[in-house]
Design an enzyme around this catalytic site. Structure first.
Site, PDB file in Angstrom:
ATOM      1  N   GLU A  41       0.825  -1.208   0.000  1.00  0.00           N
ATOM      2  CA  GLU A  41       0.000   0.000   0.000  1.00  0.00           C
ATOM      3  C   GLU A  41       0.858   1.258   0.000  1.00  0.00           C
ATOM      4  O   GLU A  41       2.094   1.201   0.140  1.00  0.00           O
ATOM      5  CB  GLU A  41      -0.954  -0.046   1.205  1.00  0.00           C
ATOM      6  N   CYS A  50      -1.776  -4.820  -5.610  1.00  0.00           N
ATOM      7  CA  CYS A  50      -2.322  -6.058  -5.068  1.00  0.00           C
ATOM      8  C   CYS A  50      -1.273  -7.164  -5.027  1.00  0.00           C
ATOM      9  O   CYS A  50      -0.308  -7.169  -5.808  1.00  0.00           O
ATOM     10  CB  CYS A  50      -3.501  -6.529  -5.914  1.00  0.00           C
ATOM     11  N   GLU A  52      -1.573 -10.222  -6.090  1.00  0.00           N
ATOM     12  CA  GLU A  52      -1.519 -10.974  -7.353  1.00  0.00           C
ATOM     13  C   GLU A  52      -0.637 -10.249  -8.360  1.00  0.00           C
ATOM     14  O   GLU A  52       0.107 -10.883  -9.130  1.00  0.00           O
ATOM     15  CB  GLU A  52      -2.933 -11.137  -7.927  1.00  0.00           C
ATOM     16  N   CYS A  83      -9.538  -9.503  -6.605  1.00  0.00           N
ATOM     17  CA  CYS A  83     -10.359  -8.358  -7.027  1.00  0.00           C
ATOM     18  C   CYS A  83     -10.558  -8.411  -8.543  1.00  0.00           C
ATOM     19  O   CYS A  83      -9.904  -9.198  -9.252  1.00  0.00           O
ATOM     20  CB  CYS A  83      -9.710  -7.046  -6.602  1.00  0.00           C
TER      21      CYS A  83
HETATM   22  N1  THU Z   1      -5.967  -6.755  -2.211  1.00  0.00           N
HETATM   23  C1  THU Z   1      -5.100  -7.614  -2.838  1.00  0.00           C
HETATM   24  O1  THU Z   1      -3.879  -7.546  -2.635  1.00  0.00           O
HETATM   25  N2  THU Z   1      -5.616  -8.520  -3.706  1.00  0.00           N
HETATM   26  C2  THU Z   1      -6.943  -8.675  -3.955  1.00  0.00           C
HETATM   27  O2  THU Z   1      -7.326  -9.422  -4.837  1.00  0.00           O
HETATM   28  C3  THU Z   1      -7.923  -7.973  -3.122  1.00  0.00           C
HETATM   29  C4  THU Z   1      -7.395  -6.749  -2.436  1.00  0.00           C
HETATM   30  C5  THU Z   1      -5.423  -5.765  -1.278  1.00  0.00           C
HETATM   31  C6  THU Z   1      -5.438  -4.355  -1.808  1.00  0.00           C
HETATM   32  C7  THU Z   1      -5.405  -3.547  -0.540  1.00  0.00           C
HETATM   33  O3  THU Z   1      -4.040  -3.385  -0.139  1.00  0.00           O
HETATM   34  C8  THU Z   1      -6.107  -4.427   0.482  1.00  0.00           C
HETATM   35  O4  THU Z   1      -6.144  -5.742  -0.084  1.00  0.00           O
HETATM   36  C9  THU Z   1      -7.513  -3.990   0.813  1.00  0.00           C
HETATM   37  O5  THU Z   1      -8.263  -3.820  -0.338  1.00  0.00           O
END
Ligand code: THU
Length: 132
Positions: A41, A50, A52, A83
């Protein structure tokens, strides 16, 4: 190291001070290699990435292109699915029958496929001018 162990190790290192929600992901490629990533983040929130996306970046940087298995790991109340954007990112390098396992820190919780996660995926064939 198993795919689960790779995802868990990345999850432990995730940088998620703003959401407080750590995610780890790992992909296995057609040559048997494993690549892992975690969410990273940023104080400018949209700049976060993310788990992935991190795993895919490591895979591509290493010269691999074909994902044959995926694990996404988080400590949610429900199994955490990729996501929307990450479904499309995974579909770029994984066929529709590729298994995607949703895991928690203690092990796998549920499984699905890329095709189930992203039905009707936009793909390169749709950009074929011959179809226009
Ligand atoms: N997040 C991921 O890393 N992968 C996903 O598929 C869903 C969301 C992370 C993004 C963010 O840092 C946190 O989860 C909350 O949304």
């Amino acid at each position: 190291m198993s795919l689960f162990e790779a995802a868990k190790a990345a999850w432990e290192n995730a940088y998620a001070p703003y959401s407080g929600f750590k995610v780890g992901a790992a992909v296995r490629t057609s040559d048997g290699s494993i690549f892992a990533g975690c969410n990273v983040e940023n104080v400018a929130y949209p700049e976060g990435t993310c788990a992935e996306a991190g795993a895919i970046a490591a895979m591509i940087a290493s010269g691999q292109r074909q994902i044959v298995e995926v694990i996404v790991l988080a400590d949610g109340a429900e199994p955490v699915t990729p996501c929307g954007g990450c479904r499309q990112r995974l579909a770029e390098f994984a066929g529709p029958d590729t298994i995607v396992t949703m895991a928690g820190p203690n092990g796998p919780r549920a499984s699905t496929t890329i095709g189930e996660l992203l039905p009707g995926a936009f793909d390169a064939a749709q950009m074929d001018k011959a179809n226009a």
